[in-house]
Scaffold this active site. Structure first.
Site, PDB file in Angstrom:
ATOM      1  N   GLY A  18     -31.416   9.645 -38.636  1.00 36.72           N
ATOM      2  CA  GLY A  18     -32.040  10.918 -39.033  1.00 36.72           C
ATOM      3  C   GLY A  18     -33.292  11.170 -38.205  1.00 36.72           C
ATOM      4  N   ARG A  79     -25.621   9.762 -35.555  1.00 38.81           N
ATOM      5  CA  ARG A  79     -25.185   8.609 -36.344  1.00 38.81           C
ATOM      6  C   ARG A  79     -23.785   8.294 -35.859  1.00 38.81           C
ATOM      7  NH1 ARG A  79     -28.935   8.450 -40.673  1.00 38.81           N
ATOM      8  NH2 ARG A  79     -29.526  10.464 -41.508  1.00 38.81           N
ATOM      9  N   ASP A 110     -33.179   1.695 -40.118  1.00 40.78           N
ATOM     10  CA  ASP A 110     -32.565   0.359 -40.218  1.00 40.78           C
ATOM     11  C   ASP A 110     -31.140   0.287 -39.656  1.00 40.78           C
ATOM     12  OD1 ASP A 110     -31.708   1.848 -42.344  1.00 40.78           O
ATOM     13  OD2 ASP A 110     -31.828   0.209 -43.801  1.00 40.78           O
ATOM     14  N   THR A 133     -38.467   7.184 -39.371  1.00 43.47           N
ATOM     15  CA  THR A 133     -37.674   7.771 -40.465  1.00 43.47           C
ATOM     16  C   THR A 133     -38.631   8.336 -41.506  1.00 43.47           C
ATOM     17  OG1 THR A 133     -36.278   7.304 -42.387  1.00 43.47           O
ATOM     18  CG2 THR A 133     -37.402   5.422 -41.455  1.00 43.47           C
ATOM     19  N   ASP A 135     -38.122   8.422 -44.514  1.00 40.17           N
ATOM     20  CA  ASP A 135     -37.971   7.707 -45.790  1.00 40.17           C
ATOM     21  C   ASP A 135     -38.988   6.585 -46.023  1.00 40.17           C
ATOM     22  OD1 ASP A 135     -35.884   9.339 -46.385  1.00 40.17           O
ATOM     23  OD2 ASP A 135     -34.310   7.845 -46.107  1.00 40.17           O
ATOM     24  N   ASP A 137     -38.688   3.539 -45.501  1.00 40.60           N
ATOM     25  CA  ASP A 137     -38.024   2.428 -46.198  1.00 40.60           C
ATOM     26  C   ASP A 137     -37.660   1.270 -45.264  1.00 40.60           C
ATOM     27  OD1 ASP A 137     -36.135   3.831 -44.785  1.00 40.60           O
ATOM     28  OD2 ASP A 137     -34.599   3.775 -46.335  1.00 40.60           O
ATOM     29  N   ARG A 179     -32.725   8.485 -49.579  1.00 40.58           N
ATOM     30  CA  ARG A 179     -31.404   8.032 -50.020  1.00 40.58           C
ATOM     31  C   ARG A 179     -31.499   6.765 -50.861  1.00 40.58           C
ATOM     32  NH1 ARG A 179     -27.068   9.103 -46.109  1.00 40.58           N
ATOM     33  NH2 ARG A 179     -28.556   8.454 -44.535  1.00 40.58           N
TER      34      ARG A 179
END
Ligand code: F6P
Length: 329
Positions: A18, A79, A110, A133, A135, A137, A179
């Site tokens: 992303g 992706r 990741d 990212t 996120d 995360d 997500r």
């Protein structure tokens, strides 16, 4: 961390997964630091897709001019499921070798790092990762490129929603991205004064949220905002609204912020983080260190083995969720 002794002459760089605001700033830093160190630089278009399809072209300092302020990624991203298979990676490695590319910088999340780790393990192509990212995360880095901008973008939207929620005495459910993790939700929820925050990590229930809102009403509150991470099911805000309607009869309005959180001009914090990380990635490769990600520990940059990064989980801190709860009275 792995080491290698081959002198790098040609460096490849790609963005993957992303997109995130600040990826361009990282790309600019990689290209300019590498050229300053007398390396030739190649851009791999669209991440692993372009690597397998041989969309690889030289990049000069001028190719990355005027991009530090731009969202998205000028070398595109993608992706790929084909790259998760050894045959896909062999195709990509053959293209890189045909261009004489000695090493790579991977700007992504990741999933992208799993691919980077496999390129080193299977084809001995040295790679250093830069976490990009929204996120946030990625294990091994306090902050990822794009997170700060995404939080501010979502917050701006919530502030606007608050105006209309207050004017109509309404309940709103705002869905943000994330997500597997609730970093955006917990940060935006706290900063935006949300009543309740639903994240993949938290145990917030519809019952708890309703009870909390009712308590607020009894103290004279007339409007409320709930924030939820999309989790594994984008659109879950509609399910929450329906569950609340069934329980209370209330008509909760839903606002899904979606991909607008991924776009836009990167914040100063993201540009600075991206510039530092991009430069550090080139520096690590020039010192013969690879199979690592450049992360942050507080203000300090650190090197973290990719294997550890991809096998570990980073979860959002629930203390932000409980603080938001206490403050939204
Ligand atoms: O990984 C970043 C992210 O924006 C997630 O928060 C979100 O779930 C996902 O990407 C959406 O991906 P796509 O744009 O490929 O649907």
């Amino acid at each position: 961390m792995a080491t290698f002794s081959k002198k790098i002459q040609k460096l490849g760089v790609y963005t993957s997964g992303g997109d995130a605001p600040g990826m361009n700033a990282a790309l600019r830093a990689v290209v300019r630091v590498a050229i300053a160190q007398k390396l030739e630089v190649f851009g791999v278009m669209q991440g692993y897709v372009g690597m397998m399809e041989n969309h690889i072209a030289p990049l000069t300092q001028r190719d990355v001019a005027n991009i530090i302020q731009r969202g998205g990624t000028v070398i595109k991203t993608g992706r790929s499921t084909e790259f998760t298979k050894p045959e896909g990676r062999a195709k990509a490695a053959a293209n890189l070798k045909a261009h004489g590319i000695d090493a790579l910088v991977c700007i992504g999340g990741d999933g992208s790092f799993r691919g980077a780790h496999a390129l080193w393990e299977e084809h001995q192509i040295p790679v250093v990762g830069v976490p990009g990212t929204i996120d946030n995360d990625i294990f091994g880095s306090d902050k990822t490129i794009g997170f700060d901008t995404a939080v501010n973008t979502a917050l701006e939207a919530i502030d606007r929603i608050r105006d209309t929620a207050a004017s109509h005495d309404r309940l709103f459910i705002v869905e943000v991205m994330g997500r597997n993790s609730g970093f955006i939700a917990s940060h935006v929820g706290l900063a935006g004064g949300a009543e309740e925050i639903f994240t993949p990590e938290s145990t917030t229930t519809v019952e708890k949220a309703v009870e909390h809102i009712k308590e607020g009403i009894s103290r004279g509150k007339s409007s409320s905002i709930l924030v939820t991470a999309e989790g594994q099911k984008p659109g879950r805000a509609y399910d929450l609204a329906e569950a609340i309607r069934k329980k209370t009869g209330w008509d909760a309005k839903v606002c899904i912020l979606g991909h607008q959180q991924r776009g836009g001009s990167p914040s100063a914090a993201d540009r600075i983080l991206a510039s530092r990380m991009g430069a550090a990635a080139v520096d690590s490769l020039l010192k013969g260190r690879c199979d690592i990600m450049i992360g942050t520990e507080g203000e300090r940059l650190v090197e973290v083995p990719l294997d550890l990064v991809t096998k570990s989980e980073k979860k959002a801190h629930l203390d932000l969720v409980s603080l938001a709860n206490i403050l939204a009275t």
